[in-house]
Design a protein around this motif. Structure first.
Motif, PDB file in Angstrom:
ATOM      1  N   THR A  95       0.825  -1.191   0.000  1.00  0.00           N
ATOM      2  CA  THR A  95       0.000   0.000   0.000  1.00  0.00           C
ATOM      3  C   THR A  95       0.872   1.259   0.000  1.00  0.00           C
ATOM      4  OG1 THR A  95      -1.701  -1.179   1.222  1.00  0.00           O
ATOM      5  CG2 THR A  95      -1.826   1.230   1.242  1.00  0.00           C
ATOM      6  N   GLU A 135       1.572   5.418   0.384  1.00  0.00           N
ATOM      7  CA  GLU A 135       1.198   6.284   1.512  1.00  0.00           C
ATOM      8  C   GLU A 135      -0.105   7.035   1.251  1.00  0.00           C
ATOM      9  OE1 GLU A 135       4.407   8.661   2.996  1.00  0.00           O
ATOM     10  OE2 GLU A 135       5.628   6.906   3.462  1.00  0.00           O
ATOM     11  N   MET A 164      22.313  20.851  -4.287  1.00  0.00           N
ATOM     12  CA  MET A 164      22.044  20.605  -2.862  1.00  0.00           C
ATOM     13  C   MET A 164      22.249  21.870  -2.020  1.00  0.00           C
ATOM     14  SD  MET A 164      20.699  17.688  -2.338  1.00  0.00           S
ATOM     15  CE  MET A 164      20.748  17.668  -0.556  1.00  0.00           C
ATOM     16  N   THR A 194      15.527   9.703   2.212  1.00  0.00           N
ATOM     17  CA  THR A 194      14.453   8.950   1.571  1.00  0.00           C
ATOM     18  C   THR A 194      13.118   9.693   1.712  1.00  0.00           C
ATOM     19  OG1 THR A 194      15.622   6.909   2.103  1.00  0.00           O
ATOM     20  CG2 THR A 194      13.301   6.696   1.530  1.00  0.00           C
ATOM     21  N   ARG A 195      12.889  10.272   2.883  1.00  0.00           N
ATOM     22  CA  ARG A 195      11.646  11.010   3.094  1.00  0.00           C
ATOM     23  C   ARG A 195      11.546  12.206   2.141  1.00  0.00           C
ATOM     24  NH1 ARG A 195       6.797  10.321   3.746  1.00  0.00           N
ATOM     25  NH2 ARG A 195       7.598   8.458   4.776  1.00  0.00           N
ATOM     26  N   ILE A 253      10.522  10.799  -1.225  1.00  0.00           N
ATOM     27  CA  ILE A 253       9.109  10.380  -1.221  1.00  0.00           C
ATOM     28  C   ILE A 253       8.204  11.607  -1.348  1.00  0.00           C
ATOM     29  CG2 ILE A 253       7.246   9.406   0.205  1.00  0.00           C
ATOM     30  CD1 ILE A 253       9.374   7.571   1.487  1.00  0.00           C
ATOM     31  N   ASN A 254       8.483  12.613  -0.541  1.00  0.00           N
ATOM     32  CA  ASN A 254       7.628  13.797  -0.576  1.00  0.00           C
ATOM     33  C   ASN A 254       7.720  14.518  -1.918  1.00  0.00           C
ATOM     34  OD1 ASN A 254       6.863  13.107   1.969  1.00  0.00           O
ATOM     35  ND2 ASN A 254       7.952  14.772   3.016  1.00  0.00           N
ATOM     36  N   ARG A 298       5.593  12.707  -4.430  1.00  0.00           N
ATOM     37  CA  ARG A 298       4.160  12.886  -4.209  1.00  0.00           C
ATOM     38  C   ARG A 298       3.698  14.306  -4.459  1.00  0.00           C
ATOM     39  NH1 ARG A 298       1.614  10.163   0.781  1.00  0.00           N
ATOM     40  NH2 ARG A 298      -0.042  11.276  -0.311  1.00  0.00           N
ATOM     41  N   ARG A 299       4.578  15.297  -4.319  1.00  0.00           N
ATOM     42  CA  ARG A 299       4.109  16.680  -4.238  1.00  0.00           C
ATOM     43  C   ARG A 299       4.395  17.558  -5.454  1.00  0.00           C
ATOM     44  NH1 ARG A 299       5.798  17.593   2.167  1.00  0.00           N
ATOM     45  NH2 ARG A 299       4.382  15.985   2.939  1.00  0.00           N
ATOM     46  N   VAL A 340      14.411   0.533  -0.394  1.00  0.00           N
ATOM     47  CA  VAL A 340      14.146   1.937  -0.715  1.00  0.00           C
ATOM     48  C   VAL A 340      13.574   2.037  -2.132  1.00  0.00           C
ATOM     49  CG1 VAL A 340      15.230   4.178  -1.145  1.00  0.00           C
ATOM     50  CG2 VAL A 340      15.853   2.859   0.899  1.00  0.00           C
ATOM     51  N   LYS A 368      10.057   0.963  -2.108  1.00  0.00           N
ATOM     52  CA  LYS A 368       9.197   2.021  -1.560  1.00  0.00           C
ATOM     53  C   LYS A 368       8.875   3.051  -2.655  1.00  0.00           C
ATOM     54  CE  LYS A 368       7.483   4.367   2.114  1.00  0.00           C
ATOM     55  NZ  LYS A 368       6.505   3.835   3.087  1.00  0.00           N
ATOM     56  N   LYS A 394       6.276   1.828  -5.009  1.00  0.00           N
ATOM     57  CA  LYS A 394       4.920   1.969  -4.475  1.00  0.00           C
ATOM     58  C   LYS A 394       4.428   3.410  -4.587  1.00  0.00           C
ATOM     59  CE  LYS A 394       5.973  -0.299  -0.614  1.00  0.00           C
ATOM     60  NZ  LYS A 394       5.816  -0.869   0.742  1.00  0.00           N
TER      61      LYS A 394
END
Lengths: 273, 273, 273, 273, 273, 273
Positions: A46, A48, A181, A223-224, A227-228, A231-232, A258, A261, A264
């Protein structure tokens, strides 16, 4: 064709190619390891946003391309053809594995289908070299090839921290938008008009989060943060690749997890459109 | 002298010393490993500000000091002499390796050349013990020695997360400015007037980013935070050390690569003055 | 009883149980590894608020419960009894090790002593399944059991990133307050009225910080975020557990050291009341 | 010349070359790692026959050749010249590191100095390919090049367990004496008349003993068997190489320590003549 | 006394001491790890002769001595006293963990109880130094201390492969019978008259079999050879130690499992008398 | 059927099953890893007898059975059916992966095709338990099931070193011929009359050679001893399995490479008949 795709489906496709790497082989084995992590019993399917990739019949694995142990133009052509066959059905492609040289034919196939294609390129390296010792198809060159041969609206790079003079010149020549960066911030908003292809090199992550890559470049994204970002960002995601996983440097499979993830989260976004 | 330095050059110097450690040997082998990472073929030599250390003749490796397997005052004196010989030329010293006991003679040599010297000390530990089982030259004591014997304007410590009572008393006695991890924030601005020496203990980083140290102290800085700190603090950087890399705990060389990244960023800042 | 506890003491208790895990054994060995890390010679025993756990006689190790290699109701009952015996003295319990199934009896014992008990549950998983292949005592089910059988004021979950449909339904049924990783922010303030029990699953951390867990779920909290959360949430902390350390996946003991750090911070907060 | 050699001395020489490898880079870093193991503080410098390499002034380290990151004929010529310069003094060469392609120029230099040279080649692979994807200088080809261009009395191969048809044909063409692992026995006696050059590929060892090589080929020799072979074969040992150590696959330095052990045993035999 | 021993029992005793080591700390944590391996669920407790240590009440764990983080004469005296208290009951001692300095007081206690005591010493090092940098109690010196102060009939050393001149002189002075790896053969028969104490340093094994030791010395015994030696030497085994396990270098617990296997085989022989 | 087999062919078949394991999951992922090792680019496909599995069309991969994440009788039945379908063509089966519970249905299928079937069982454990906590299909029970339900001429076990009382009783009941590690010798000759099925548990090897198994049992066979046993036992080899590879404990893939080596040697023998 060993798969049956419908418009809007997500088509996983493995690309076992690594002979365009300059330093270490390994990414040819990434597709198998990412699948293994996806189905490892240590996690569910699933995303997020609540999309359950295990419960839909729109998330399909179309197997690996036959490019193992190949070098040069031949596998590049096969990758373009394999991508084209899948996206011709109206499905969205999510390509797994290989070194970053695979992005050139993958994007080429998309640019021919999607007018005004944008690229979101997440990486520690700009990969804009004109050529490398291994030649113009080396894994440090794909975005030079893309910008020379495809109709690309914008190329936006995030995570860059190895810009040197020859690549800086290429970036200026091709009007690449580089978010290095030093300027990156988790709250940065990234917006595209029109279709977006996402090319995700796992070495964009700090080696703490993704040790299983050939080139450890400290000071990267978490990683966060990735992911964000997936999604964003605003825009219409139409296809993606996850490249440069090197299982030889991933002894505990953390980097494969990773990548799974990201499969997904990218899959969830592609399906939720 | 096996090197030829000019004013403004950056002089790399290896310090293979670890017998002042209390827990594990290993940092004596750090100089070789950091050089290996710098030249690993997995990265280039360009700092994030664009300075290419591989393209300038002002970035010079002056080799290792002859202190291997020594203990006590003798290697301390040799380190001070080695540092002094290099900075006497007007070059900037960037010392690699060793346990943290090497900071005392390195800073002593700088304090004698630079009036009003400030110290930016990045570490998980304050290293202010009056003495340890191994004696007053132990790797937990160098800043007590420095504050007792050198003319130091300010000692600012960042990353601290192991302050205990005896060291707290020493910190107050020597008027150390301690920015512990509870008060640290990435946007914190650090400003010095006059010359600054940077002493960088790799265990300031969280063990996720730098597993290759003798003392794992969770809850630390990220590599990105340290890079930004190196680049952004105000003041005139005049010399630096990178200490406590323990290759025995760095099986994949990730921590050596982090140290090499810091070499590039510190070197870039020293050269860009 | 092999220990002598007074009101306000902190009682360490090891729980060597892992047969309620679905994927890998290992957490039964966590108590010994956390103690080893606490006394490793690589760190001191002072919490970040200055409390020295090594200098007080109020921090006591009461040994391991006799549940090794047990399954089913028997060890669950023994854990509840062991917890109850300790908290009956007025001491605060800090339970180490085991898979997350141990939280059910631990919280049950607390809920019977502390009226209006709140739970702060830090985890990547909601652990709210009604049942698993291994049965209703599986390590994915404890908070369903708790909410069914105990008087709980509020259950607040932080770090969640694997919410699927069956658990979402359970969360709604039990009015769980879920702060998932999409809504989490380090500056988020968490406030409770009355007593709080803290249940800390190490897989709440990103695998970069805590590789030594059975379930690697990327995109999690940093060690620093968890330390700050432990220290900053408002409410009266009365007891805690640290679970799911799997030494078989922690080759360098980094995760055990993280757990030991949390022992110090939780112990410091419990003692400083 | 940065070294001063006399007849009968043993001259260590590092060869940091690995771009003739087909699978993984890494052996270019072997020289530094073998020196590190030799001086690691975990062992002394006495060979099993009692020769103390640390107590004699006849065991000299002549540094590394300047071939790092080179490919093709240029580094091959430099290696031949470097070897020739050292053996011209009457010293015995002990070459460290590199992939196996370095054996061709090393043996060529010896064959021109020593009439009737024999080769004892310890390896899991015959390395007799006429050519590889990487060309005729690939690390699978050196003994084909040697047999074509040098005056060699006998080439005896020990440890072979990957013989395939193309190499079998080459072995027959060049009259190679192959002692494969099916015929090998620890009590086998190996005798040469005249001078012998020893070329030792660490992958001759079983991966249990030498994990730090690019090609894991199970079913190999034990470290003890190779030590005894080095010490017991009959003939006049005149020079040697130790190749194919890949530090990227040697996380705990065990294979580097094995190489250092062989340095001591080969050095002891060369000095005891 | 926290244990209840009868004549003929086997008494396990942990010795958490490692500050007499010259290179790395770690062996202080060996007792806990060996117990963990014994009870790991991956193996049973039956020795190869069929003795089931889990089924008898004559195999007792008497806990750890209180010597953690001590140095010098004090822990040595405590070890002698701890050993003496146990063997005074007529039980046989099986001591686990610590660096090899613990063998001196252990053997001293036995020599005073058993007239004509012989020692079977299995090790890669003779450990006969008169003194080390760390002093005369260093872990390279215990057998010099034993031979100077105890009544020993014969000292037989097996597995030796690091003999140097100073230790050779000591070996001759004390008439040590050295069976080095050049003379060792699996079929060698070893016979004693009278009581025998077995001191087993895990670095006698090749690092392939026992990586978890501070000193990797390639070319050693296999685990099978040591098991057979334990079971087959002639003489009356009366006590034993297993030393130098370093958990910091044993990431997968393989060496702890080897030590646990030896516990079973030594325990089985001691009980079957 | 997704494969086309002819009499005398060798049919690879993967069995991704591990829920009958008592300690750790993992062997379900073995088939993918063994295939990866077979095609890794670090080795060729020629067996030691010269048979090139890459050059023949009689060596066929028939894919994985659909038993992933199953438990109980259902996957056992599927394995028997899958085996039977393949051997019904006259092909020889070489089954890869799974825990040892898979041997029961594999052997059952063979026993029904081959009258007078013999079993050569290479393992550290006898696997003769009547039942385990997990039930009578647990991975410690398959040879009890086989002997109860199949017509077996002789069951010969090699490598055994964990025989305890309950299994000893079963061994006597079923007249198993046990060659334990105390009686094993590399020159031992093993002879069968008639067809032989080989069941090879990788933990028969010493953990030095095969760390990637769930149960580390020191004191085992070397890889070379097993290769020679595979090639040299007398009898008509008709089918085989390679079980208990646990990729979670095989960080560098060394054990997968050992399994791949055995695939080549078993495949070579099956084809050379």
């Amino acid at each position: 064709m060993p798969y049956d795709l419908n418009p809007g489906d997500v088509a996983l496709m493995g690309v076992p190619l690594d002979l365009h790497s300059t330093f270490l082989q390994g990414p040819a084995f990434a597709p198998g390891r990412i699948r293994e992590a996806l189905h490892s019993g240590a996690a569910n399917l699933t995303a997020e946003d609540g999309t359950d990739l295990g419960a839909t019949d729109r998330f399909k694995d179309t197997g690996d391309l036959d490019v193992f142990e190949m070098m040069g133009q031949e596998p590049i052509d096969r990758i373009e053809a394999g991508a084209d066959a899948r996206i011709a059905t109206g499905a969205h492609l999510l390509s797994l594995g290989g070194d970053h040289s695979v992005a050139y034919p993958l994007i080429k196939a998309h640019a021919e289908r999607y007018e005004g294609l944008n690229i979101l390129h997440i990486d520690s390296h700009p990969d804009l070299y004109d050529s490398q010792q291994i030649g113009p198809l080396g894994h440090g060159c794909p975005f030079a090839r893309v910008m020379e041969t495809c109709q690309i609206n914008r190329l936006v790079q995030v995570g860059i921290r190895t810009m040197n003079k020859p690549q800086q010149e290429q970036a200026e020549k091709f009007r690449v938008e580089v978010i290095d960066m030093q300027t990156w911030h988790p709250d940065l908003e990234i917006r595209f008009d029109g279709p977006v292809y996402l090319s995700l090199d796992l070495d964009a992550l700090d080696p703490a989060f993704a040790p299983g890559v050939s080139h450890h470049e400290p000071g990267g994204l978490s990683t966060r943060e990735v992911i964000n970002l997936i999604r964003r960002f605003e825009g219409q995601l139409v296809g993606a690749d996850i490249v440069e996983l090197n299982p030889h440097r991933d002894p505990y499979g953390i980097t494969a997890m990773v990548a799974a993830k990201f499969v997904k989260e990218i899959g969830g976004r592609l399906l939720s459109r």
